[in-house]
Every structure is written in C-alpha cells, then in structure tokens.
Scaffold this active site. Structure first.
Site, PDB file in Angstrom:
ATOM      1  N   SER A  88      43.947  35.787  49.639  1.00 17.59           N
ATOM      2  CA  SER A  88      43.465  36.277  47.832  1.00 17.59           C
ATOM      3  C   SER A  88      44.620  35.549  47.488  1.00 17.59           C
ATOM      4  CB  SER A  88      43.970  37.367  48.227  1.00 17.59           C
ATOM      5  OG  SER A  88      45.518  38.150  48.228  1.00 17.59           O
ATOM      6  N   TYR A  89      44.371  36.147  45.941  1.00 18.47           N
ATOM      7  CA  TYR A  89      44.966  34.997  44.697  1.00 18.47           C
ATOM      8  C   TYR A  89      46.236  35.342  45.538  1.00 18.47           C
ATOM      9  CZ  TYR A  89      45.415  33.035  39.755  1.00 18.47           C
ATOM     10  OH  TYR A  89      46.557  32.919  39.098  1.00 18.47           O
TER      11      TYR A  89
END
Length: 862
Positions: free
Chosen positions: A335-336
């Site tokens: 994820s980010y």
C-alpha cells in the site's frame, strides 16, 4: 458521449489503474513528450456512457523559482530574496513539455478525474494539472461538476474500483500548505546559502564542498549529528567497580548474580563491600517470585518506522529505502508508503491481505494457523487521517522482486503478520540472594507462548540458562566473588535510525522529506556515513553548526522549524491564512539573516582554525594579468584560481582538468590562458580567467571560454576558429579544437556534439573564405605525404567540411564522453553530400541562416 481525462502521478501508475478500470480492454499510445503514455477505453461515468483517456505526469509539473535577474548570485543582494524578489512557477522539467502535453490531451474533454498520490504533494500537483488543463477543456453548464478527485491507498482492484465509485474533490488548503513550504524553503535557503557560500569560498581554499548550503530543515538535521559529536568529544570516562558473585546450585553448574547496588565509583568502598561478602561462605535465597509477562506485538507500520528498520537492520539509506518502497507500491505489492498512521480503520480487510500470503514458503504455516484460529485485531495506534499503515497487498517471491526489493517487502510482510498475531508471553523468575549483608539478584525468562516472535524472530526472548528450583531460605555454596573494574563509555555517533527518530520527535520535515534532508547533509559533505550507517560530521559540518550556535542558536535548533511545520499543518487544515503565515515567517528569518550577516565574523573565527586561507592553498599555475605574478590553482571543489597579491578569485569551469595553455596571453587583459578539458573523448577549449568571470563584450555572458568569445582578431576566438552552426542544437557553433591534433576535431560550444575529422593531418586551419553553398568557413588541411588520404597523393586541400566531396569520408560525428542525461548517445559516419549550417557568427562575414536545416540533419542521420 462525454470524454473523461484521468491523470496519475507516474506513467506506471496510469497503466496499472487503466488496466484495472478497463478490465484490460484498452488501447495505448505514446504521448507527444515521449515519457507519458495515454490509455483509452470506453465505459460508464456517473451513470452515463463515456470515453476515458488515462495518462500521467512525472511528479511535479511546475516548480517555484525566482524570476530572471534574481537567479544571478552576483547581481542581487541575498537580503532582497526575502521579500523584494518576485517568484514564478516554471515547468519542473522543460524537456518533458508537460504543460503542452496535458493541454493536447485535455483539449475537448468534459471532465477530469485526478488520480495523483493521496498526500499533500499530490494535492499540490492536482492544482498544477488543473491550471494547465482547465483552459482547454469544454466549458461546463452553469452547475455541472467537472473536477473529481480519486482517493486510494493501494493499486488493487478493490481499492481502485472503490475510489472510482466514491470520487471527491481536490483539497485546496493542502495544496496551499505545500506552496507555502516551497516558497519558505526557496527564499530562506537561497538567501543564507548564497551569502555564506560566497563569503567563505572567497576566503578559504580547502572547504571541500562546492556549496555551503543552509536549509530550514537540513541545518537542524545536521545539528543533531554535531550535538552527538560534541557529547562524544566532551566525554570524560570514569572508572567504576562492580561486585560479581557466582553460586554453584549443583556441582557442575554455576549461576552469575547481579549486584543490587549495580556499581560504585569509589575503589575503597568497593573493596570494603568485597571484604564483607567474602566472609560469607554461602548465599541464602531471600525470595523467589514468578510473574507472567507480555511483550507486545508491534504497532502497524508507518513510513518513519519503515525507514528506521531499513537503515538499522537492512543497511539501506532512507532515500534508497523510500525509492524501493515507491517502486513496490507502483507495482501493486504494498500500500501507499508515505503515511504517518499506525492504526487500521475498522473496515480494513485484514483477512484478505493475510490470505494473499498463505502460499509463501517463508511464512505459510504461521499465516494458515492465524486464519484457522482467528486473527487478533492490531493494537490501537495513531490515526493521522492520511493513509492506512504500510501493508503487503499482493504475494511476491524473491525472484520477482530481487535484492533490496525483496528484503524490504519481506520485512513489511513479516511486520504486518506480526501486527495480527498474538503477543509474546513469557514467565519471568526472579531469585533474590543475600551474601552477608549485600543483596544480589538473578533473573530468568521462559517463553510460554511465542506469539508474534515466530514471524519476527529477532524480537524473540533470548534463551538463557534455566534457573534452579529453590525456595526461600535455601543455601547455595559460593563459587567466587570478585571485583570488576570498568569504565563508563561515550555514546556512539548517531545512526540514521536514531536521527530519523529525533527528526520525527522534534517535527523536522515530513515522512516524505526526512530521507531528502538526510541525503542532503551527506551530499554536501557535512557528514559521512560510517560502518553501521552511523553519521559522523565532517570538519565543515562541525564548524558550521558551532558557528550558528555562536551567532543565533535558533538557526540550528529544531524549535523554530517545528513551529513553522505546525503553522503549515494549520494551513492544510484550513485554520491558518496562507499569506499571513508566509509573511510572518519570512519576516522572522529576514531579521535573523541581517543579524547573521552582521555577526558573520563569529563563524569566521571558527573557520580560520579549521581551514586554510586561499593564499595558502593550491599550486601556482598561470600569471595574473594585473600584477604578473603566478596565480594558484585550487583543485578542491569548486576549482578556481586565486591571486594572493591582488586578492582576487576567478571561478573556472568544473568537472574537468585545467592546465596552462602554451603560456599564451589574452590580448585584452594580458592574463595567461588556461585549457579546460573533459578528457581525450570529450571536449576541450582555452579560456582567459579574467574574461571568463568578467565578459568583455555585450553579447557574452559570464562563464564563456575562448570558443564563445566574439573578439574579432584574437587567434583563439570564435571569430577565428568557428566553422559552422551545430548540426544538433539551435544556437551552437562548431569550433576547431586547435589542441586536438593529430586526432583533429571540432566541438559545439553549446552542446556535447563533437565532429572528428582529418585524422593524422599535419595542420588544420580555418580559412577566411566561406562555402558558396552553406556559408560555413572553409578549412585548409595539410597532410604528411606518407599518410595522406587525399586523392592523387595530394598533401593539401582547402574545402567545406560539410559540402566538399573530398572531405566527406574524413568526417565523423560523435557525442562528448561527458554526456548530459538528456542527450542521445550514438555516432554515425557521414554519408553523401549534406549542407553545413551557416557561417560562424561574428567575425569577418555576416552570418546567414542555413539554407536547409533538415538537409543538414539528414546528412548526419541517414
């Protein structure tokens, strides 16, 4: 049917998102700038049929800079940069022509969906894209909404489709907070950097840094490293004594006990305790306690913790770790990676992420056990309201990711599995002994439930010798009692991990900028990275920080930057006025700057002790035109010439070698010429040190050598040695390199084009005559009879390099070895007749435009 333009932050992201939304049914083409692609497909948008165009930018579209003259270090007083100097937004990378590209793709579109990264920088880029695209989009009806913002945290089908179904709006306040930070850093950093660079480089020759930079975040970061250095230097070791006892619960085993007093700093008192305890023959058990203890599983992973572990455990610098994390994110593996949050939202699909990892041989058993027994909710952490913690989104193998990519991914995955595992439980047994009147203790730990330490074994409870079963009142024979003499030791230099912790604690930089600031102090030669990724300040770094402390400690303490960061966060939340924060902060730093300039002598006193003045550095090279004494060549960056008699310093071209040029002098100022060269495969040209720094003619700029000098009669000037316009760049002229024989060449005085010609010629001269076809200067060539390639064994020929058929096989185009990253490499023999590109400018004939530019290019690239 509506046309919807969608813009992501990187080309790879645009491709991934388009693939997901079009279910792989899309057509792709290259954009006009060559860097970005456009992916097109049809679908539905807010209940209507629509044609989608998905493309991207490459990071920031625009950058902030001063206008024209304020970029000159010589013409502007740095104090003017705080308020007077106007700024403008320029294209961040003009070669990408990003604004033109966005306008071409945006023309005729009805709506725009912004898929930029979901952080403050991303919001800022949203408005840069809108500024470029909105003027060319179709005008909406009065109430119709045309601007949409997608919010997502990972490149997975679920997250992307969910973002598309819940489109919001871009956040103007967050974008303004980035604008404010950019302007503050530009104005404050440039003013201090320009002043102290010019001041100290004009006085000292061995600073070993081409830029003495100051940054509102960079300098406090350096301050932490120097503060630790000072503690190490001022540390005075003290001797202390420890009483160590060993008891023998069984014949062949011994147990080492810890003294309850820990240590004493007086030798005689320590000796007294030793004598007292030696009188006892046995150690008596005073108490036995058993407690079940828990070692908590880690909080979910945020950026700062990831960077800490990457540096401390994986040996990766923060900048490198961040680049790898971004690559894993754009490929959809995690994820980010820029987040301050350590708390998972209630609706986060933890089980779904865990199932992805069920087949990896390294942790399959642990994952399957967790899925069958039920996972633990992760610990409640801090919710910063930005992105979920860093989580693995898709399974991967070492072969897929390779090297550092796999090592970072493996850590992120193990950390995630640990957050949903059970805590580690262990039984701690503490036995208290008395030997005479003195108390000693022994502690043992036995793991009862390993929990998360199975997946993160480095956090496990170390195996210890098992303690004997005993009860209060038991007696054990004493094996030995001795006095150990030890010394207190100084702290070590800060590791990157410790520095990141300090920066986070004091609010210096953001999760995104922390790696950049650490990288900057390394690049500037303020600190060096030692073994164990420890940061050791250099002489220059130490003197700078001590100088700031001496003049104005707030320039280096984290307090003032921390306060500015809080104000910037208030702008992002809409609670502070952008203009007021900017004005107030710049006013404070302007006052500090004036005080710094007035007090610079304080820092200079420290510099004098550590560095040599210019006059004592370097070696004699060429004569000054004013006093005719030798000037010294200072090789330390930035290389320059210094005349100690006139007390003048002359800057030189960098990244090459400098030597005396045949003791020839400039006809204008009598300075001896020097020759700059980038090596045998590169360019070289002579220059006059005085003219290079003080252009003699109006059409010349500072930093021009003889190959750009427009003197009408000097034998080294462009007027005498220029042959014709460059075959690749707009403004360049190909100039004969008269030092290059017998491997003769002419080189462009603007770009890195080199034309090799007439190898082994005895002499090559530029003629005053010009070519009738293309206006280039003719060239007179003399060959030795034995090596002449000319027809009919001729040794002399005069003709045009571009047009003369006799010369056509003797000319070869290349690029200089020192390539600019944007220049294409390659080389090609010239074939067929082509035309030159015009006579050299200036000199004895008026320059004319080339008759056919495309023909000239074709001649080189057929």
């Amino acid at each position: 049917m509506k046309t919807v333009l969608m813009v992501a932050e990187k080309p790879s992201l645009a491709q991934s998102i388009a693939k997901i939304l079009s279910r792989g049914n899309m057509s792709s083409r290259k954009g006009l700038n060559g860097a970005c692609s456009v992916h097109e497909y049809t679908g539905s948008f807010i209940g209507q049929g629509a044609h989608f165009k998905m493309t991207s930018v490459c990071g920031h579209v625009m950058t902030l800079d001063f206008i024209g003259k304020y970029n000159s270090w010589d013409k502007v007083d740095p104090a003017e940069l705080f308020s007077k100097a106007p700024t403008e937004k320029k294209e961040a990378n003009p070669k990408l022509t990003m604004v033109k590209f966005l306008q071409v793709e945006g023309r005729g579109c009805d709506c725009i969906v912004l898929w930029l990264d979901c952080d403050k920088e991303g919001e800022n880029i949203c408005f840069e894209v809108l500024d470029a695209v909105l003027p060319v989009m179709n005008k909406p009806r009065s109430t119709e909404r045309t601007i949409y913002r997608a919010k997502f945290s990972s490149i997975t089908d679920t997250d992307i489709c969910n973002a598309m179904n819940h489109l919001g709006e871009p956040n103007r306040n967050e974008a303004l907070s980035v604008d404010a930070r950019q302007e503050l850093d530009l104005r404050i950093g440039c003013a201090f950097t320009r002043f102290q660079t010019k001041y100290f480089q004009g006085k000292y020759g061995n600073l070993d840094s081409s830029l003495i930079s100051f940054g509102p975040c960079q300098t406090p970061t350096l301050g932490f490293c120097v503060e630790r250095h000072d503690k190490i230097q001022s540390f005075k070791p003290e001797t202390y004594w420890v009483l160590q006892a060993k008891v023998n619960p069984e014949k062949e085993s011994s147990l080492t006990l810890d003294w309850d007093r820990v240590r004493v700093f007086d030798r005689e008192i320590a000796q007294m305790f030793l004598n007292i305890t030696k009188m006892a023959k046995e150690a008596k058990v005073e108490s036995v306690s058993k407690k079940e203890k828990v070692k908590q599983r880690p909080l979910a992973l945020n950026t700062v913790e990831m960077l800490r572990v990457a540096s401390a455990a994986l040996g990766m610098g923060p900048q490198h770790a961040m680049q790898i994390a971004e690559r894993l994110y754009t490929q959809g593996y995690i994820s980010y990676p820029r987040t301050e949050t350590t708390h998972y939202p209630e609706n986060f699909d933890l089980k779904g992420c865990l199932r992805q990892q069920a087949n990896n041989p390294y942790w399959a058993e642990t994952v399957k056990a967790l899925l069958s027994e039920g996972i633990n909710r992760p610990r409640k952490g801090h919710d910063a309201g930005d992105h979920p913690p860093i989580t693995p989104m898709r399974a991967a193998t070492e072969a897929e990711l390779g090297g550092d990519g796999w090592r970072l991914y493996e850590y992120i995955t193990r950390h995630f599995i640990a957050t949903v595992s059970a805590d580690c439980k262990y039984l701690q047994t503490t036995i208290s002994f008395s030997i005479g009147p003195e108390r000693f203790t022994c502690i043992g730990k036995v793991v009862t439930s390993p929990g998360f330490t199975e997946i993160m074994p480095w956090h496990g409870i170390p195996l210890e010798e098992s303690l004997p079963d005993c009860e209060k009142g038991d007696l054990f024979p004493i094996g030995e009692i001795k006095l150990l003499e030890k010394q207190t030791s100084p702290p070590d230099y800060l590791t990157e991990a410790e520095l990141i912790t300090l920066m986070e604690k004091h609010g210096i930089g953001t999760d995104a900028s922390i790696p950049v600031h650490i990288n900057n102090i390394c690049q500037r030669n303020y600190v060096t990275v030692e073994s164990g990724r420890r940061l050791k300040p250099t002489n220059l770094g130490i003197v700078l920080v001590h100088g700031y402390y001496k003049i104005d400690a707030e320039l280096v303490l984290p307090t003032i930057r921390s306060a500015v960061e809080k104000q910037l966060n208030l702008i992002a939340l809409g609670k502070a006025n952008y203009h007021q924060v900017l004005e107030h902060t710049l006013d404070i730093f302007k006052r500090k700057f004036h005080y710094f300039v007035d007090s610079i002598a304080g820092m200079d006193e420290l510099m004098e002790v550590s560095f040599s003045p210019l006059a004592a550095t370097g070696k004699p090279l060429s004569r000054c035109g004013k006093c005719h004494r030798f000037m010294k060549y200072i090789q330390a960056k930035p290389s320059r010439l210094h005349c100690s008699h006139c007390d003048d310093t002359y800057s030189l071209p960098q990244n090459g070698t400098i030597k005396l040029y045949k003791e020839l002098r400039c006809p204008l100022d009598d300075f001896e010429l020097v020759l700059w060269s980038s090596g045998s495969r590169g360019k070289s040209y002579p220059l006059c040190p005085y003219c290079y720094n003080h252009p003699p003619f109006r059409d010349m700029k500072k930093g021009m050598g003889c190959n750009e000098c427009t003197h009408p009669t000097c034998q080294h000037s462009l007027s005498m040695l220029g042959i014709g316009q460059c075959v690749e760049c707009e403004n360049g002229v190909l100039v004969l390199d008269s030092t290059s024989g017998p491997k003769w060449k002419m080189a462009c005085n603007k770009c890195n084009v080199i034309v090799h010609f007439f190898e082994n010629a005895h002499k090559v001269r530029v003629s005053p005559e010009t070519c009738d076809l293309c206006d280039a200067a003719l060239v007179d060539v003399d060959f030795n009879k034995a090596k002449s390639p000319l027809p009919g064994d001729e040794t002399q020929h005069s003709g045009c390099v571009f047009c003369d058929p006799v010369f056509q096989d003797l000319v070869e185009l290349k690029h200089a070895a020192m390539r600019h990253p944007m220049h294409r490499g390659g080389q090609g023999k010239r074939q067929g007749r082509g035309r030159g590109k015009g006579r050299r400018p200036g000199g004895r004939l008026n320059p004319k435009k080339p008759k056919d530019k495309m023909a000239a290019l074709a001649a080189y690239f057929v």
